[in-house]
Motif scaffolding. Structure first.
Motif, PDB file in Angstrom:
ATOM      1  N   SER A   1       0.841  -1.192   0.000  1.00 35.78           N
ATOM      2  CA  SER A   1       0.000   0.000   0.000  1.00 35.78           C
ATOM      3  C   SER A   1       0.872   1.235   0.000  1.00 35.78           C
ATOM      4  CB  SER A   1      -0.867  -0.010   1.257  1.00 35.78           C
ATOM      5  OG  SER A   1      -0.037   0.103   2.397  1.00 35.78           O
TER       6      SER A   1
ATOM      7  N   GLU B   1      -4.392  -4.332   0.755  1.00 39.05           N
ATOM      8  CA  GLU B   1      -5.562  -4.628   1.575  1.00 39.05           C
ATOM      9  C   GLU B   1      -5.170  -5.627   2.653  1.00 39.05           C
ATOM     10  OE1 GLU B   1     -10.140  -6.352   1.191  1.00 39.05           O
ATOM     11  OE2 GLU B   1      -9.073  -5.642  -0.577  1.00 39.05           O
ATOM     12  N   VAL B   2      -5.198  -5.186   3.893  1.00 37.83           N
ATOM     13  CA  VAL B   2      -4.850  -6.056   5.012  1.00 37.83           C
ATOM     14  C   VAL B   2      -6.011  -7.010   5.275  1.00 37.83           C
ATOM     15  CG1 VAL B   2      -4.348  -6.129   7.483  1.00 37.83           C
ATOM     16  CG2 VAL B   2      -3.309  -4.361   6.046  1.00 37.83           C
ATOM     17  N   ALA B   3      -5.704  -8.296   5.388  1.00 39.25           N
ATOM     18  CA  ALA B   3      -6.768  -9.293   5.595  1.00 39.25           C
ATOM     19  C   ALA B   3      -6.522 -10.169   6.820  1.00 39.25           C
ATOM     20  CB  ALA B   3      -6.905 -10.183   4.364  1.00 39.25           C
ATOM     21  N   ARG B   4      -5.280 -10.176   7.342  1.00 40.06           N
ATOM     22  CA  ARG B   4      -4.945 -11.063   8.450  1.00 40.06           C
ATOM     23  C   ARG B   4      -4.114 -10.290   9.477  1.00 40.06           C
ATOM     24  NH1 ARG B   4      -5.628 -16.366   7.408  1.00 40.06           N
ATOM     25  NH2 ARG B   4      -3.902 -17.033   8.736  1.00 40.06           N
TER      26      ARG B   4
ATOM     27  N   HIS C   1     -13.192  -3.923  12.615  1.00 34.30           N
ATOM     28  CA  HIS C   1     -13.308  -4.969  11.581  1.00 34.30           C
ATOM     29  C   HIS C   1     -12.900  -6.303  12.198  1.00 34.30           C
ATOM     30  CE1 HIS C   1     -14.435  -2.834   7.953  1.00 34.30           C
ATOM     31  NE2 HIS C   1     -13.538  -1.903   8.200  1.00 34.30           N
TER      32      HIS C   1
ATOM     33  N   GLN D   1     -13.388  -9.340  11.531  1.00 32.83           N
ATOM     34  CA  GLN D   1     -13.003 -10.445  10.655  1.00 32.83           C
ATOM     35  C   GLN D   1     -11.513 -10.444  10.334  1.00 32.83           C
ATOM     36  OE1 GLN D   1     -14.607  -7.760   9.713  1.00 32.83           O
ATOM     37  NE2 GLN D   1     -13.745  -6.996   7.804  1.00 32.83           N
ATOM     38  N   LEU D   2     -10.826  -9.332  10.606  1.00 36.39           N
ATOM     39  CA  LEU D   2      -9.394  -9.251  10.309  1.00 36.39           C
ATOM     40  C   LEU D   2      -8.544 -10.008  11.323  1.00 36.39           C
ATOM     41  CD1 LEU D   2      -8.981  -5.483   9.309  1.00 36.39           C
ATOM     42  CD2 LEU D   2      -9.411  -7.453   7.821  1.00 36.39           C
TER      43      LEU D   2
ATOM     44  N   ILE E   1      -6.902 -12.747  13.465  1.00 32.87           N
ATOM     45  CA  ILE E   1      -6.695 -14.191  13.415  1.00 32.87           C
ATOM     46  C   ILE E   1      -5.918 -14.685  14.627  1.00 32.87           C
ATOM     47  CG2 ILE E   1      -6.839 -14.342  10.907  1.00 32.87           C
ATOM     48  CD1 ILE E   1      -3.742 -14.408  10.900  1.00 32.87           C
TER      49      ILE E   1
ATOM     50  N   ASP F   1      -0.710 -10.460   7.862  1.00 33.11           N
ATOM     51  CA  ASP F   1      -0.230  -9.329   7.063  1.00 33.11           C
ATOM     52  C   ASP F   1       0.486  -8.316   7.953  1.00 33.11           C
ATOM     53  OD1 ASP F   1      -1.324 -10.256   4.630  1.00 33.11           O
ATOM     54  OD2 ASP F   1      -3.296  -9.484   5.200  1.00 33.11           O
TER      55      ASP F   1
ATOM     56  N   THR G   1      -7.380  -1.013   8.692  1.00 29.10           N
ATOM     57  CA  THR G   1      -8.775  -1.268   8.303  1.00 29.10           C
ATOM     58  C   THR G   1      -9.267  -0.327   7.215  1.00 29.10           C
ATOM     59  OG1 THR G   1      -9.879   0.266   9.841  1.00 29.10           O
ATOM     60  CG2 THR G   1      -9.195  -1.889  10.717  1.00 29.10           C
TER      61      THR G   1
END
Length: 252
Positions: free
Chosen positions: A3, A19-22, A38, A40-41, A43, A77, A124
C-alpha cells in the motif's frame, strides 16, 4: 503489492499490503480496537486479550512472551504491538521472520487517539465511529478542583506511575495530578514512607489486582479503587472511561 507508505508511532515504515486481511494483535486494548472496527481481520491475539468476550481467534501466549512460531505460522499481514507492553527483542524476532510489525507508543490521551486513528486507517482503511465518539468525550477540558495522587501499579515491590504515562495523563484530565510525574522513571519503585504529600491513593485493579482489601491498608491517607482497564487501555474503552472513572474517583 504494498500500500501507500504507512508509518507507525516509532516513525518506522511498515510494509503493508494494499488490503490487510490477516492481523495478529499482541496488545489487549488494540485487539479490542480492531475487533470493534473490523473483527473479521483478527486471526490471533494474546491470552490477555479479554475483550470482546466472544473473541474466537488463535491464542499466542502473552504480551511479554508471545509464541513467535505460532504467530509466524498464522502468516499475518501485520502484527500489532506496543512499545511498552511488548519486548523489543520479540518484535525484532518477528521482523526477522519477515513479518510486518506496527508499533504504537502513546503517552497521552490525545496521542492515543491519534495513534489509534493512524493504525486503524492503515489496517482497516477507516476511522470508526467509536473513535470519533472517544475524541468528543475527551475534547472538553476538566473544570473543577484538583487532587494530588499516588498511583501504585504493583506491590512486592511497590511501584507506581511516574513520568510520561498514558494513565497519568488521563488522570490529569480528570483533576487528579500524579505526585511522581517528575520521577526520572516511568514506573519507579517507591518507598511508602518517603512519598511526596498527596491527597488520595488511586489503586487500579490491573496490572496488580488492587482491591478494597488489598492495598488501601498500606497507606495512611484516603484511597480509591478504580478500573485498571478504563485507566490504562486505549481503544473503545475510552468512550466510557471518562464518566466511569469520574464516578469511581468521586468515591475517594
Amino acid at each position: 503489492m504494498t500500500s501507500a507508505v504507512a508509518v507507525d508511532d516509532l516513525e518506522v515504515v511498515v510494509p503493508l499490503p494494499a488490503e490487510v486481511a490477516r492481523v495478529v494483535s499482541i496488545v489487549p486494548s488494540l485487539t479490542e480496537a480492531i475487533a470493534a472496527t473490523h473483527p473479521q481481520l483478527l486471526i490471533g491475539a494474546t491470552d490477555w486479550c479479554t475483550h470482546p468476550a466472544d473473541l474466537d481467534v488463535t491464542r499466542v501466549r502473552g504480551t511479554k512472551n508471545p509464541d513467535v512460531d505460532t504467530i509466524r505460522a498464522l502468516a499475518p499481514d501485520v502484527v500489532i504491538a506496543n512499545a511498552e507492553e511488548n519486548r523489543a527483542a520479540d518484535l525484532d524476532t518477528l521482523r526477522a521472520a519477515g513479518l510486518a510489525v506496527w508499533v504504537t507508543a502513546p503517552t497521552t490521551v490525545p496521542e492515543a487517539l491519534d495513534s489509534l486513528d493512524r493504525m486503524l486507517l492503515a489496517v482497516t482503511g477507516e476511522t470508526p465511529d467509536w473513535l470519533k465518539r472517544a475524541r468528543a468525550v475527551w475534547a472538553a477540558p476538566y473544570e473543577g478542583s484538583r487532587r494530588r495522587a499516588v498511583v501504585p501499579i504493583w506491590r512486592r515491590p511497590w511501584m507506581a506511575l511516574g513520568r510520561d504515562t498514558f494513565a497519568g495523563d488521563l488522570l490529569s484530565r480528570l483533576g487528579v495530578d500524579n505526585v511522581l510525574t517528575d520521577s526520572p522513571d516511568r514506573y519507579p519503585r517507591i518507598d511508602l514512607h518517603g512519598l511526596p504529600a498527596y491527597d488520595v491513593v488511586v489503586l487500579p485493579d490491573e496490572p496488580y489486582a488492587f482491591s478494597p482489601s488489598d492495598g488501601p491498608e498500606a497507606f495512611e491517607g484516603p484511597s480509591v479503587c478504580v478500573s485498571g482497564r478504563y485507566l490504562t487501555w486505549y481503544g473503545p474503552s475510552l468512550v466510557a472511561a471518562r464518566d466511569l472513572l469520574t464516578a469511581q474517583l468521586a468515591a475517594g
